[in-house]
Design an enzyme around this catalytic site. Structure first.
Site, PDB file in Angstrom:
ATOM      1  CG  ASP A  89      -4.379  -4.923  -0.245  1.00  0.00           C
ATOM      2  OD1 ASP A  89      -4.137  -6.144  -0.209  1.00  0.00           O
ATOM      3  OD2 ASP A  89      -3.497  -4.067  -0.340  1.00  0.00           O
ATOM      4  CG  ASN A 197      -1.799   2.716  -0.076  1.00  0.00           C
ATOM      5  OD1 ASN A 197      -1.717   1.559  -0.502  1.00  0.00           O
ATOM      6  ND2 ASN A 197      -2.641   3.057   0.883  1.00  0.00           N
ATOM      7  CG  HIS A 198       0.849  -1.721  -1.478  1.00  0.00           C
ATOM      8  ND1 HIS A 198       0.336  -2.773  -2.194  1.00  0.00           N
ATOM      9  CD2 HIS A 198      -0.061  -1.452  -0.512  1.00  0.00           C
ATOM     10  CE1 HIS A 198      -0.824  -3.132  -1.687  1.00  0.00           C
ATOM     11  NE2 HIS A 198      -1.095  -2.337  -0.659  1.00  0.00           N
ATOM     12  CD  GLU A 201       9.049   6.384   3.813  1.00  0.00           C
ATOM     13  OE1 GLU A 201       8.420   6.820   2.830  1.00  0.00           O
ATOM     14  OE2 GLU A 201       8.759   6.689   4.995  1.00  0.00           O
ATOM     15  CG  HIS A 321      -3.557  -1.450   7.728  1.00  0.00           C
ATOM     16  ND1 HIS A 321      -2.285  -0.923   7.784  1.00  0.00           N
ATOM     17  CD2 HIS A 321      -3.835  -1.594   6.417  1.00  0.00           C
ATOM     18  CE1 HIS A 321      -1.815  -0.757   6.567  1.00  0.00           C
ATOM     19  NE2 HIS A 321      -2.734  -1.145   5.713  1.00  0.00           N
ATOM     20  CB  SER A 368       1.861  11.176   2.936  1.00  0.00           C
ATOM     21  OG  SER A 368       2.478  12.349   3.441  1.00  0.00           O
ATOM     22  CB  SER A 373       6.275   6.455   9.452  1.00  0.00           C
ATOM     23  OG  SER A 373       6.032   6.546   8.057  1.00  0.00           O
ATOM     24  CG  HIS A 391      -4.654   2.395   7.709  1.00  0.00           C
ATOM     25  ND1 HIS A 391      -5.446   3.511   7.569  1.00  0.00           N
ATOM     26  CD2 HIS A 391      -4.421   1.932   6.452  1.00  0.00           C
ATOM     27  CE1 HIS A 391      -5.678   3.703   6.275  1.00  0.00           C
ATOM     28  NE2 HIS A 391      -5.075   2.772   5.579  1.00  0.00           N
TER      29      HIS A 391
END
Length: 472
Positions: A89, A197-198, A201, A321, A368, A373, A391
Protein backbone atom coordinates in the site's frame (compact mmCIF):
# COMPACT_ATOMS: atom_id res chain seq x y z
CA UNK A 1 20.00 -14.35 16.97
CA UNK A 2 21.62 -11.10 18.22
CA UNK A 3 25.08 -11.18 19.72
CA UNK A 4 25.04 -8.10 21.89
CA UNK A 5 22.74 -5.41 23.25
CA UNK A 6 24.03 -1.86 23.45
CA UNK A 7 21.58 0.08 25.60
CA UNK A 8 21.58 3.74 24.48
CA UNK A 9 18.71 4.74 26.76
CA UNK A 10 15.55 3.44 28.44
CA UNK A 11 13.87 2.76 25.08
CA UNK A 12 16.74 2.44 22.59
CA UNK A 13 18.67 -0.78 22.11
CA UNK A 14 21.21 -1.47 19.40
CA UNK A 15 21.39 -5.17 18.57
CA UNK A 16 24.41 -6.71 16.86
CA UNK A 17 23.06 -9.18 14.31
CA UNK A 18 25.19 -11.56 12.22
CA UNK A 19 24.95 -9.21 9.21
CA UNK A 20 24.81 -5.78 10.86
CA UNK A 21 23.16 -3.78 13.61
CA UNK A 22 19.49 -2.92 14.11
CA UNK A 23 18.29 -0.15 16.41
CA UNK A 24 15.13 -1.02 18.35
CA UNK A 25 13.14 1.86 19.86
CA UNK A 26 10.92 0.25 22.48
CA UNK A 27 10.50 0.29 26.23
CA UNK A 28 11.23 -2.88 28.16
CA UNK A 29 7.67 -4.19 28.07
CA UNK A 30 7.31 -3.70 24.33
CA UNK A 31 10.83 -4.94 23.52
CA UNK A 32 10.42 -8.31 25.20
CA UNK A 33 7.09 -8.86 23.47
CA UNK A 34 8.59 -8.49 19.98
CA UNK A 35 8.37 -11.82 18.21
CA UNK A 36 11.60 -13.66 17.41
CA UNK A 37 10.77 -13.74 13.71
CA UNK A 38 11.17 -9.95 13.58
CA UNK A 39 14.87 -10.27 14.43
CA UNK A 40 15.37 -12.98 11.80
CA UNK A 41 13.80 -10.61 9.28
CA UNK A 42 16.06 -7.77 10.41
CA UNK A 43 19.14 -9.89 9.75
CA UNK A 44 17.85 -10.86 6.30
CA UNK A 45 17.30 -7.17 5.50
CA UNK A 46 20.82 -6.39 6.71
CA UNK A 47 22.22 -8.80 4.11
CA UNK A 48 21.42 -6.15 1.50
CA UNK A 49 24.82 -4.55 0.78
CA UNK A 50 25.97 -1.14 2.00
CA UNK A 51 23.23 -0.59 4.55
CA UNK A 52 23.59 2.78 6.32
CA UNK A 53 20.92 2.29 9.00
CA UNK A 54 18.14 -0.03 10.06
CA UNK A 55 15.71 0.78 12.86
CA UNK A 56 12.56 -0.71 14.37
CA UNK A 57 9.84 1.48 15.86
CA UNK A 58 7.90 0.08 18.86
CA UNK A 59 4.91 -0.99 16.74
CA UNK A 60 7.16 -3.40 14.81
CA UNK A 61 5.56 -6.64 13.69
CA UNK A 62 6.20 -9.25 11.03
CA UNK A 63 5.28 -8.35 7.46
CA UNK A 64 6.06 -9.79 4.05
CA UNK A 65 9.79 -9.55 3.38
CA UNK A 66 10.25 -6.76 5.91
CA UNK A 67 8.63 -5.92 9.23
CA UNK A 68 6.07 -3.17 9.48
CA UNK A 69 7.74 -0.53 11.64
CA UNK A 70 11.05 -0.46 9.73
CA UNK A 71 13.30 2.43 8.75
CA UNK A 72 16.02 1.29 6.32
CA UNK A 73 18.53 3.63 4.69
CA UNK A 74 21.07 3.46 1.86
CA UNK A 75 23.10 6.14 0.11
CA UNK A 76 21.26 7.27 -2.99
CA UNK A 77 24.40 7.23 -5.14
CA UNK A 78 25.20 3.52 -4.76
CA UNK A 79 22.50 2.02 -2.54
CA UNK A 80 19.49 -0.21 -2.95
CA UNK A 81 15.74 0.20 -3.25
CA UNK A 82 13.17 -2.38 -2.24
CA UNK A 83 9.43 -2.79 -2.89
CA UNK A 84 9.41 -5.14 0.10
CA UNK A 85 10.67 -2.37 2.40
CA UNK A 86 8.07 0.06 1.04
CA UNK A 87 5.09 -2.27 1.23
CA UNK A 88 2.22 -2.89 -1.12
CA UNK A 89 0.00 0.00 0.00
CA UNK A 90 2.43 2.60 -1.31
CA UNK A 91 1.88 6.05 0.15
CA UNK A 92 -0.57 4.90 2.80
CA UNK A 93 -0.76 7.58 5.45
CA UNK A 94 -2.69 9.86 7.76
CA UNK A 95 -4.52 13.15 7.43
CA UNK A 96 -6.08 15.30 10.14
CA UNK A 97 -8.68 18.05 9.72
CA UNK A 98 -9.78 20.53 12.38
CA UNK A 99 -13.23 21.91 13.14
CA UNK A 100 -14.55 24.69 15.38
CA UNK A 101 -16.84 22.18 17.11
CA UNK A 102 -16.44 21.12 20.75
CA UNK A 103 -17.17 17.50 21.64
CA UNK A 104 -20.19 18.66 23.64
CA UNK A 105 -21.65 20.01 20.38
CA UNK A 106 -22.00 16.48 19.00
CA UNK A 107 -22.63 14.59 22.22
CA UNK A 108 -26.10 13.50 21.06
CA UNK A 109 -25.94 10.00 19.54
CA UNK A 110 -28.57 10.76 16.94
CA UNK A 111 -26.50 13.69 15.69
CA UNK A 112 -23.39 11.52 15.41
CA UNK A 113 -25.35 8.88 13.49
CA UNK A 114 -26.67 11.58 11.18
CA UNK A 115 -23.10 12.73 10.61
CA UNK A 116 -21.89 9.21 9.83
CA UNK A 117 -24.71 8.76 7.33
CA UNK A 118 -23.95 12.12 5.71
CA UNK A 119 -20.27 11.20 5.33
CA UNK A 120 -21.20 7.87 3.73
CA UNK A 121 -23.27 9.76 1.13
CA UNK A 122 -20.10 11.48 -0.10
CA UNK A 123 -17.40 8.88 0.63
CA UNK A 124 -17.66 5.45 -1.02
CA UNK A 125 -16.86 2.84 1.64
CA UNK A 126 -17.63 -0.32 -0.34
CA UNK A 127 -14.82 -2.04 -2.23
CA UNK A 128 -17.23 -2.37 -5.14
CA UNK A 129 -18.15 1.32 -5.31
CA UNK A 130 -16.25 3.69 -7.58
CA UNK A 131 -15.59 7.39 -7.13
CA UNK A 132 -18.21 10.12 -7.40
CA UNK A 133 -15.63 12.39 -9.07
CA UNK A 134 -15.83 11.55 -12.76
CA UNK A 135 -14.08 14.80 -13.72
CA UNK A 136 -10.79 13.67 -12.13
CA UNK A 137 -8.18 12.46 -14.64
CA UNK A 138 -6.24 9.50 -13.23
CA UNK A 139 -3.22 10.18 -15.44
CA UNK A 140 -2.96 13.78 -14.22
CA UNK A 141 -3.24 12.65 -10.59
CA UNK A 142 -0.45 10.07 -10.80
CA UNK A 143 1.78 12.55 -12.66
CA UNK A 144 1.15 15.65 -10.58
CA UNK A 145 -0.46 14.69 -7.23
CA UNK A 146 -2.62 17.47 -5.83
CA UNK A 147 -1.61 19.66 -8.78
CA UNK A 148 -3.41 17.16 -11.01
CA UNK A 149 -6.81 17.68 -9.39
CA UNK A 150 -9.34 20.09 -10.90
CA UNK A 151 -9.05 23.56 -9.34
CA UNK A 152 -12.52 23.38 -7.80
CA UNK A 153 -11.29 20.73 -5.32
CA UNK A 154 -8.41 22.88 -4.06
CA UNK A 155 -10.01 25.37 -1.67
CA UNK A 156 -6.91 27.40 -0.85
CA UNK A 157 -3.14 27.51 -0.46
CA UNK A 158 -3.43 25.58 2.83
CA UNK A 159 -4.45 22.47 0.86
CA UNK A 160 -1.03 22.46 -0.80
CA UNK A 161 1.13 23.78 2.04
CA UNK A 162 0.00 21.60 4.96
CA UNK A 163 1.06 18.25 3.47
CA UNK A 164 4.33 16.34 3.62
CA UNK A 165 4.45 16.79 -0.16
CA UNK A 166 1.69 17.72 -2.59
CA UNK A 167 3.61 16.44 -5.62
CA UNK A 168 6.40 13.92 -6.28
CA UNK A 169 8.22 14.56 -9.55
CA UNK A 170 9.41 11.85 -11.91
CA UNK A 171 9.84 11.39 -15.66
CA UNK A 172 6.35 10.60 -17.01
CA UNK A 173 7.67 8.19 -19.66
CA UNK A 174 7.99 5.65 -16.85
CA UNK A 175 4.20 5.38 -16.86
CA UNK A 176 4.52 3.43 -20.12
CA UNK A 177 5.62 0.52 -17.92
CA UNK A 178 2.28 0.39 -16.09
CA UNK A 179 0.24 -2.70 -17.03
CA UNK A 180 -3.19 -1.97 -18.50
CA UNK A 181 -4.72 -3.98 -15.65
CA UNK A 182 -3.42 -1.49 -13.07
CA UNK A 183 -4.86 1.47 -15.00
CA UNK A 184 -8.17 -0.34 -15.27
CA UNK A 185 -8.39 -1.34 -11.59
CA UNK A 186 -7.34 2.08 -10.27
CA UNK A 187 -9.70 4.03 -12.48
CA UNK A 188 -12.48 5.52 -10.38
CA UNK A 189 -10.82 4.93 -7.00
CA UNK A 190 -9.80 8.50 -6.12
CA UNK A 191 -11.77 9.55 -3.06
CA UNK A 192 -12.60 5.98 -1.96
CA UNK A 193 -11.71 4.65 1.48
CA UNK A 194 -10.78 1.01 0.97
CA UNK A 195 -10.95 -1.76 3.55
CA UNK A 196 -8.66 -3.34 6.14
CA UNK A 197 -7.35 -0.86 8.69
CA UNK A 198 -8.36 2.24 6.71
CA UNK A 199 -10.83 4.55 8.41
CA UNK A 200 -12.36 7.97 8.88
CA UNK A 201 -12.60 8.78 12.59
CA UNK A 202 -14.25 11.70 14.38
CA UNK A 203 -12.23 12.44 17.50
CA UNK A 204 -11.98 14.86 20.43
CA UNK A 205 -8.68 16.52 21.40
CA UNK A 206 -6.93 16.56 24.81
CA UNK A 207 -3.88 18.86 24.73
CA UNK A 208 -0.69 17.89 26.55
CA UNK A 209 0.25 20.78 28.87
CA UNK A 210 3.95 20.42 28.02
CA UNK A 211 3.21 21.32 24.39
CA UNK A 212 0.16 23.55 24.84
CA UNK A 213 1.81 26.55 23.17
CA UNK A 214 2.61 24.48 20.06
CA UNK A 215 -0.89 23.00 20.00
CA UNK A 216 -2.45 26.45 20.11
CA UNK A 217 -0.13 27.66 17.33
CA UNK A 218 -1.42 24.77 15.24
CA UNK A 219 -5.04 25.75 15.96
CA UNK A 220 -5.88 22.98 18.44
CA UNK A 221 -7.90 23.39 21.65
CA UNK A 222 -9.16 21.07 24.40
CA UNK A 223 -12.35 19.25 23.49
CA UNK A 224 -11.99 20.19 19.82
CA UNK A 225 -13.61 17.86 17.29
CA UNK A 226 -11.15 16.73 14.62
CA UNK A 227 -11.31 14.14 11.85
CA UNK A 228 -8.51 11.65 11.18
CA UNK A 229 -8.32 9.87 7.81
CA UNK A 230 -6.25 6.77 7.06
CA UNK A 231 -5.94 5.52 3.48
CA UNK A 232 -3.45 5.05 0.67
CA UNK A 233 -2.98 4.49 -3.04
CA UNK A 234 -5.68 1.83 -3.44
CA UNK A 235 -5.40 -0.41 -6.52
CA UNK A 236 -2.72 1.79 -8.12
CA UNK A 237 -0.15 1.19 -5.38
CA UNK A 238 -1.21 -2.40 -4.80
CA UNK A 239 -0.87 -3.22 -8.51
CA UNK A 240 2.57 -1.62 -8.73
CA UNK A 241 3.71 -3.32 -5.54
CA UNK A 242 2.78 -6.77 -6.83
CA UNK A 243 4.13 -6.13 -10.33
CA UNK A 244 7.52 -4.87 -9.17
CA UNK A 245 7.92 -7.52 -6.52
CA UNK A 246 7.69 -9.98 -9.44
CA UNK A 247 10.05 -7.95 -11.65
CA UNK A 248 12.63 -7.55 -8.88
CA UNK A 249 12.48 -11.28 -8.17
CA UNK A 250 13.23 -12.08 -11.80
CA UNK A 251 16.07 -9.54 -11.82
CA UNK A 252 17.61 -10.97 -8.65
CA UNK A 253 17.52 -14.45 -10.18
CA UNK A 254 19.17 -13.12 -13.34
CA UNK A 255 21.90 -11.40 -11.30
CA UNK A 256 22.42 -14.44 -9.07
CA UNK A 257 21.36 -12.59 -5.90
CA UNK A 258 19.66 -14.63 -3.19
CA UNK A 259 18.36 -14.06 0.32
CA UNK A 260 17.06 -16.52 2.93
CA UNK A 261 13.75 -14.65 2.85
CA UNK A 262 12.11 -15.46 -0.48
CA UNK A 263 9.73 -12.50 -0.06
CA UNK A 264 12.49 -9.88 0.25
CA UNK A 265 13.15 -8.18 -3.10
CA UNK A 266 15.68 -5.43 -3.82
CA UNK A 267 17.79 -3.95 -6.59
CA UNK A 268 20.49 -1.27 -6.96
CA UNK A 269 18.89 2.16 -7.12
CA UNK A 270 20.80 2.94 -10.30
CA UNK A 271 19.66 -0.18 -12.13
CA UNK A 272 16.91 0.03 -14.76
CA UNK A 273 14.59 -1.85 -12.39
CA UNK A 274 15.48 0.42 -9.47
CA UNK A 275 14.97 3.65 -11.39
CA UNK A 276 11.68 2.49 -12.90
CA UNK A 277 10.32 1.33 -9.56
CA UNK A 278 11.33 4.60 -7.86
CA UNK A 279 9.49 6.64 -10.50
CA UNK A 280 6.35 4.51 -10.36
CA UNK A 281 6.43 4.48 -6.55
CA UNK A 282 6.40 8.29 -6.71
CA UNK A 283 3.34 8.07 -8.97
CA UNK A 284 1.63 6.02 -6.24
CA UNK A 285 2.59 8.65 -3.64
CA UNK A 286 0.89 11.22 -5.86
CA UNK A 287 -2.21 9.00 -6.03
CA UNK A 288 -2.23 8.50 -2.25
CA UNK A 289 -2.04 12.18 -1.27
CA UNK A 290 -4.73 13.05 -3.84
CA UNK A 291 -6.91 10.20 -2.59
CA UNK A 292 -6.75 11.39 1.05
CA UNK A 293 -7.43 14.93 -0.11
CA UNK A 294 -10.57 13.83 -1.95
CA UNK A 295 -11.66 11.68 0.99
CA UNK A 296 -11.40 14.80 3.14
CA UNK A 297 -13.34 16.75 0.51
CA UNK A 298 -16.13 14.18 0.79
CA UNK A 299 -16.10 14.27 4.59
CA UNK A 300 -16.32 18.06 4.44
CA UNK A 301 -19.41 17.78 2.22
CA UNK A 302 -20.97 15.51 4.85
CA UNK A 303 -20.26 18.01 7.65
CA UNK A 304 -21.70 20.84 5.55
CA UNK A 305 -24.87 18.85 4.99
CA UNK A 306 -25.33 18.58 8.76
CA UNK A 307 -23.94 21.94 9.94
CA UNK A 308 -24.43 24.24 6.95
CA UNK A 309 -22.51 25.41 3.89
CA UNK A 310 -20.28 27.77 5.89
CA UNK A 311 -18.74 24.91 7.92
CA UNK A 312 -14.93 25.21 7.87
CA UNK A 313 -12.67 22.16 7.75
CA UNK A 314 -8.97 23.18 7.52
CA UNK A 315 -6.32 20.50 7.17
CA UNK A 316 -3.77 20.26 9.99
CA UNK A 317 -1.38 17.93 8.14
CA UNK A 318 -1.13 15.01 5.72
CA UNK A 319 1.78 12.56 5.81
CA UNK A 320 2.74 9.04 4.74
CA UNK A 321 4.10 5.91 6.37
CA UNK A 322 4.80 3.48 3.46
CA UNK A 323 7.37 4.90 1.05
CA UNK A 324 10.99 5.47 0.08
CA UNK A 325 12.24 8.96 -0.66
CA UNK A 326 15.50 10.76 -1.25
CA UNK A 327 16.42 12.95 1.73
CA UNK A 328 19.62 14.86 2.57
CA UNK A 329 21.27 13.50 5.70
CA UNK A 330 24.89 13.56 6.86
CA UNK A 331 25.81 15.94 4.02
CA UNK A 332 24.71 13.54 1.30
CA UNK A 333 21.52 12.23 -0.31
CA UNK A 334 20.07 9.09 1.26
CA UNK A 335 17.28 6.79 0.09
CA UNK A 336 15.19 6.46 3.25
CA UNK A 337 12.65 3.61 3.30
CA UNK A 338 9.82 3.84 5.81
CA UNK A 339 7.54 0.81 6.02
CA UNK A 340 4.94 1.55 8.67
CA UNK A 341 7.06 4.45 9.92
CA UNK A 342 6.19 8.15 10.11
CA UNK A 343 8.43 11.15 9.52
CA UNK A 344 8.65 13.40 12.62
CA UNK A 345 10.84 16.46 12.07
CA UNK A 346 11.75 18.79 14.97
CA UNK A 347 11.29 22.55 15.15
CA UNK A 348 13.55 24.49 12.81
CA UNK A 349 14.59 21.53 10.69
CA UNK A 350 15.18 22.60 7.09
CA UNK A 351 13.16 19.65 5.69
CA UNK A 352 9.98 20.97 7.34
CA UNK A 353 7.42 22.47 4.99
CA UNK A 354 7.37 26.29 5.37
CA UNK A 355 4.10 26.26 7.32
CA UNK A 356 5.77 24.24 10.10
CA UNK A 357 9.36 25.46 9.86
CA UNK A 358 9.18 27.20 13.23
CA UNK A 359 7.38 24.58 15.32
CA UNK A 360 8.06 21.31 13.53
CA UNK A 361 5.18 19.50 11.85
CA UNK A 362 2.40 17.37 13.40
CA UNK A 363 3.14 13.62 13.28
CA UNK A 364 -0.12 11.65 13.33
CA UNK A 365 -0.21 8.30 15.14
CA UNK A 366 -3.53 6.40 15.10
CA UNK A 367 -4.49 3.97 17.81
CA UNK A 368 -6.81 1.05 17.22
CA UNK A 369 -10.56 1.32 16.81
CA UNK A 370 -11.78 2.28 20.26
CA UNK A 371 -8.49 3.60 21.67
CA UNK A 372 -6.79 6.99 21.60
CA UNK A 373 -4.72 8.39 18.75
CA UNK A 374 -1.84 10.85 19.18
CA UNK A 375 -0.50 14.01 17.59
CA UNK A 376 3.25 14.07 18.09
CA UNK A 377 6.16 16.46 17.52
CA UNK A 378 9.59 15.24 16.48
CA UNK A 379 12.69 15.91 18.58
CA UNK A 380 16.27 16.77 17.54
CA UNK A 381 17.47 13.43 18.92
CA UNK A 382 15.15 11.70 16.45
CA UNK A 383 18.03 11.84 13.96
CA UNK A 384 19.16 8.52 15.45
CA UNK A 385 16.29 6.88 13.53
CA UNK A 386 16.38 9.34 10.61
CA UNK A 387 13.45 11.20 12.19
CA UNK A 388 11.15 8.18 11.95
CA UNK A 389 8.60 7.22 14.58
CA UNK A 390 5.85 4.60 14.69
CA UNK A 391 2.79 4.67 12.42
CA UNK A 392 0.29 3.15 14.84
CA UNK A 393 -0.02 0.62 17.62
CA UNK A 394 1.13 -2.45 15.67
CA UNK A 395 -0.26 -5.97 15.73
CA UNK A 396 0.82 -8.53 18.36
CA UNK A 397 -0.60 -11.40 16.26
CA UNK A 398 -2.22 -12.14 12.91
CA UNK A 399 -5.75 -11.10 11.97
CA UNK A 400 -6.90 -14.72 11.94
CA UNK A 401 -5.42 -15.40 15.38
CA UNK A 402 -7.24 -12.36 16.78
CA UNK A 403 -10.55 -13.61 15.38
CA UNK A 404 -10.02 -16.92 17.17
CA UNK A 405 -9.46 -15.46 20.63
CA UNK A 406 -11.56 -12.25 20.68
CA UNK A 407 -15.36 -12.25 20.89
CA UNK A 408 -17.81 -9.74 19.46
CA UNK A 409 -18.99 -9.07 23.02
CA UNK A 410 -15.49 -7.97 23.99
CA UNK A 411 -15.44 -5.61 21.03
CA UNK A 412 -18.84 -4.20 21.99
CA UNK A 413 -17.61 -3.54 25.53
CA UNK A 414 -14.45 -1.82 24.26
CA UNK A 415 -16.63 0.44 22.09
CA UNK A 416 -18.99 1.20 24.98
CA UNK A 417 -22.00 -0.11 23.05
CA UNK A 418 -25.23 0.90 24.79
CA UNK A 419 -23.59 3.54 26.99
CA UNK A 420 -23.72 7.32 26.74
CA UNK A 421 -20.06 7.31 25.65
CA UNK A 422 -20.50 4.70 22.90
CA UNK A 423 -18.07 5.03 19.99
CA UNK A 424 -20.43 4.83 17.05
CA UNK A 425 -19.44 2.92 13.93
CA UNK A 426 -21.08 2.65 10.52
CA UNK A 427 -21.10 -1.17 10.70
CA UNK A 428 -24.23 -2.70 12.20
CA UNK A 429 -22.48 -6.03 12.75
CA UNK A 430 -19.17 -5.77 14.64
CA UNK A 431 -18.28 -9.36 13.68
CA UNK A 432 -16.42 -7.97 10.66
CA UNK A 433 -14.37 -5.61 12.83
CA UNK A 434 -12.95 -8.00 15.43
CA UNK A 435 -9.55 -7.89 13.70
CA UNK A 436 -9.60 -4.07 13.82
CA UNK A 437 -10.64 -3.78 17.48
CA UNK A 438 -8.47 -2.66 20.39
CA UNK A 439 -7.67 -6.35 21.05
CA UNK A 440 -6.05 -6.70 17.62
CA UNK A 441 -3.28 -4.21 18.42
CA UNK A 442 -0.59 -3.52 20.98
CA UNK A 443 -1.23 -1.07 23.82
CA UNK A 444 -0.91 2.29 22.07
CA UNK A 445 -0.04 4.05 25.33
CA UNK A 446 3.00 1.78 25.71
CA UNK A 447 3.92 2.47 22.10
CA UNK A 448 3.82 6.22 22.71
CA UNK A 449 5.75 5.79 25.97
CA UNK A 450 8.46 4.06 23.93
CA UNK A 451 8.63 6.85 21.33
CA UNK A 452 8.86 9.52 24.04
CA UNK A 453 11.30 7.46 26.13
CA UNK A 454 13.59 7.00 23.13
CA UNK A 455 13.66 10.76 22.56
CA UNK A 456 12.15 10.49 19.07
CA UNK A 457 9.08 12.69 19.67
CA UNK A 458 6.84 14.25 22.33
CA UNK A 459 3.06 14.30 22.68
CA UNK A 460 1.23 17.45 21.60
CA UNK A 461 -2.29 16.07 21.98
CA UNK A 462 -4.23 12.89 22.57
CA UNK A 463 -7.47 12.35 20.66
CA UNK A 464 -10.34 10.12 21.75
CA UNK A 465 -12.64 8.46 19.20
CA UNK A 466 -16.28 9.55 19.02
CA UNK A 467 -17.40 7.87 15.79
CA UNK A 468 -15.81 5.73 13.10
CA UNK A 469 -16.46 5.11 9.42
CA UNK A 470 -14.88 1.90 8.11
CA UNK A 471 -14.87 0.28 4.69
CA UNK A 472 -17.36 -2.53 4.11
Amino acid sequence: MYKDINLHGPAHRELAMPNGNVHVFANEQIFYDIEYKAFEMADNNLRIPRSVHMGYTPDVHVGKGTCIGTTAVWKAKDGFISPSIVGVDIGCGMRLHMTSLHKEDIKDKSLKRKLIQAIEKFVPTSERTTTRYEDIDLEKVVKYGLDGLPNKYITGERDLSHVESHRFDFYPFHLDAIPAKVWRQAHGQIGTLGGGNHFIEIQAIEINDDNREVAEQWGLFDGQVVVMIHSGSRAWGAGLGREYTRIFKEAMEKWGISNPDKDLMYAPINSHEGQTYKALMYSALNFAVANRHMLAYGVHQGFKEVFGDDFEFPVLYDLMHNYAVEEPHRNQVMMVHRKGATLALPAGHYLNVPAYKETGHPALIPGSMGTASYIMLGQESGIKNFYSICHGAGRPRSRSATKQIVSVKQVEESMGVGTDDEILVNHRDLTHLVDESAFAYKDVDQIIDSVVGAGLATVVAKSRPLAVVKGV
